[in-house]
Design an enzyme around this catalytic site. Structure first.
Site, PDB file in Angstrom:
ATOM      1  N   THR A  89       0.856  -1.187   0.000  1.00 27.60           N
ATOM      2  CA  THR A  89       0.000   0.000   0.000  1.00 27.60           C
ATOM      3  C   THR A  89       0.891   1.236   0.000  1.00 27.60           C
ATOM      4  O   THR A  89       1.817   1.339   0.804  1.00 27.60           O
ATOM      5  CB  THR A  89      -0.925  -0.003   1.234  1.00 27.60           C
ATOM      6  OG1 THR A  89      -1.794  -1.138   1.160  1.00 27.60           O
ATOM      7  CG2 THR A  89      -1.767   1.265   1.290  1.00 27.60           C
ATOM      8  N   VAL A  91       2.289   5.134   0.112  1.00 27.46           N
ATOM      9  CA  VAL A  91       2.216   6.452   0.732  1.00 27.46           C
ATOM     10  C   VAL A  91       2.012   7.487  -0.374  1.00 27.46           C
ATOM     11  O   VAL A  91       2.557   7.363  -1.473  1.00 27.46           O
ATOM     12  CB  VAL A  91       3.513   6.736   1.523  1.00 27.46           C
ATOM     13  CG1 VAL A  91       3.619   8.208   1.899  1.00 27.46           C
ATOM     14  CG2 VAL A  91       3.589   5.853   2.758  1.00 27.46           C
ATOM     15  N   ILE A 125       4.738  -1.124   3.080  1.00 30.26           N
ATOM     16  CA  ILE A 125       4.488   0.297   2.853  1.00 30.26           C
ATOM     17  C   ILE A 125       5.334   0.745   1.664  1.00 30.26           C
ATOM     18  O   ILE A 125       6.562   0.660   1.697  1.00 30.26           O
ATOM     19  CB  ILE A 125       4.844   1.132   4.099  1.00 30.26           C
ATOM     20  CG1 ILE A 125       3.986   0.710   5.300  1.00 30.26           C
ATOM     21  CG2 ILE A 125       4.671   2.621   3.803  1.00 30.26           C
ATOM     22  CD1 ILE A 125       2.497   0.906   5.114  1.00 30.26           C
ATOM     23  N   LYS A 126       4.670   1.230   0.618  1.00 23.16           N
ATOM     24  CA  LYS A 126       5.394   1.666  -0.579  1.00 23.16           C
ATOM     25  C   LYS A 126       5.803   3.134  -0.449  1.00 23.16           C
ATOM     26  O   LYS A 126       4.978   3.995  -0.156  1.00 23.16           O
ATOM     27  CB  LYS A 126       4.529   1.484  -1.829  1.00 23.16           C
ATOM     28  CG  LYS A 126       4.364   0.049  -2.255  1.00 23.16           C
ATOM     29  CD  LYS A 126       3.516  -0.076  -3.510  1.00 23.16           C
ATOM     30  CE  LYS A 126       4.286   0.241  -4.756  1.00 23.16           C
ATOM     31  NZ  LYS A 126       3.487  -0.028  -5.983  1.00 23.16           N
ATOM     32  N   LEU A 127       7.076   3.365  -0.690  1.00 24.79           N
ATOM     33  CA  LEU A 127       7.640   4.712  -0.639  1.00 24.79           C
ATOM     34  C   LEU A 127       8.459   4.955  -1.897  1.00 24.79           C
ATOM     35  O   LEU A 127       9.125   4.046  -2.402  1.00 24.79           O
ATOM     36  CB  LEU A 127       8.564   4.851   0.577  1.00 24.79           C
ATOM     37  CG  LEU A 127       7.916   4.759   1.959  1.00 24.79           C
ATOM     38  CD1 LEU A 127       8.962   4.379   3.002  1.00 24.79           C
ATOM     39  CD2 LEU A 127       7.277   6.092   2.323  1.00 24.79           C
TER      40      LEU A 127
END
Length: 317
Positions: A89, A91, A125-127
């Protein structure tokens, strides 16, 4: 018939790159990835419109950002019902140059998943792989929040992510291919410049080799594919995240898929270690026109789609 997809799964963890989770069951991926563009595309379909409407209705009076976070978790939760592994998912791309706000958003997303009964080990967590995004990942990883570093187009980005202890990186094959194909114009020869010579394929191969040579634990997940040949040329990569249309093509194909990447072969390479202090990182990234342009473009595109999603939500309130 042993399909190309089945053969690929012998060497590589297959991940579905989609917000259209109704397509997941037939391909049996281990993990799934989403991004703002995929979620925007999904909520425009009749099948997913009720999820958007319910999320807006359940949180009437809240800010649009608050609602978007709940929408992302709603999609992620549904996806996790259909796969055994993890969902990624993202950011908000507009935070790509703000380390602290990226950290805060990552923590918030994990809290929302945990409130829904989903353990943090099932969420990535995608950054964006900016200097600031990588620093955010470094902090989150120490807190047990696993990160997927996206919009990655160069070895220096990959090296910095590994040094920061990121769980996983997503080097973009297709967007690298697009850039070089556009640069060559009429001189581009798919037979000569594609396949094993594809610049995107070569980039991922180099990153994979670098990681295995220096013993990094960070997983390499090739992403952003345009053709099945790009995928099969990377058979053996830790993971590959693939769109439903290309998953279908692999499912329909009986082409022989041979392993192309392996840890043992990579360990014999003689690559030099990349300097990844901040000034070296910024200079090397700046010196790579393709990576600089594609990183900037990717952030702009994801940010624009986030704005479109906000407008859709505002129209429903």
């Amino acid at each position: 018939m042993t399909t190309a997809l089945d053969q690929l799964k012998q060497y590589t963890t297959v991940v579905a790159d989609t917000g259209d989770f109704q397509q997941l069951a037939q391909y049996k991926p281990q993990d799934a990835t989403t991004n703002p563009s995929l979620i925007l595309k999904a909520v425009q379909k009749d099948a997913y419109r009720p999820i958007l409407e319910k999320t807006v209705r359940d949180h009437a009076g809240e800010s649009v950002g608050f609602i978007i976070d709940r929408l992302l978790i709603a999609f992620g939760t549904e996806i996790l019902k259909l796969i055994p592994g993890r969902v990624s998912t993202e950011v908000d791309a507009r935070l790509s140059f703000d380390t602290q706000r990226s950290i805060d958003k990552g923590r918030e997303i994990i809290k929302l998943y945990e409130a829904a009964g989903i353990g943090r080990e099932r969420v990535l967590i995608k950054l964006a792989s900016t200097w600031e995004g990588i620093r955010a990942a470094e902090v989150l990883q120490r807190e047990g929040i696993r990160c997927n570093m996206t919009l990655l187009f160069s070895l220096v980005q990959a090296a910095a992510c590994a040094e920061a202890g990121a769980q996983l990186i997503s080097p973009f094959v297709g967007r690298i291919y697009d850039w070089y194909k556009k640069q060559k114009g009429a001189e581009w020869d798919e037979a000569k410049d594609g396949g094993a010579n594809d610049p995107g394929v070569q980039s991922v191969r180099r990153i994979y080799t670098y990681y295995k040579q220096f013993g990094y634990a960070t997983e390499v997940m090739g992403a952003s594919f345009r053709t099945t040949s790009q995928i099969t040329e990377l058979a053996g990569c830790d993971l590959l995240t693939i769109s439903p249309d290309l998953l279908q093509k692999l499912h329909d194909s009986a082409e022989t898929v041979a392993r192309k990447l392996s840890p043992d072969a990579a360990k014999d390479a003689q690559l030099e270690r990349v300097a990844i202090d901040e000034s070296s990182f910024r200079f090397q990234l700046n010196d790579d026109a393709m990576a600089t342009e594609k990183l900037a473009e990717g952030i702009r595109l994801f940010s624009a789609d986030a704005v479109k999603l906000e407008k859709m939500i505002d129209a429903l309130r």
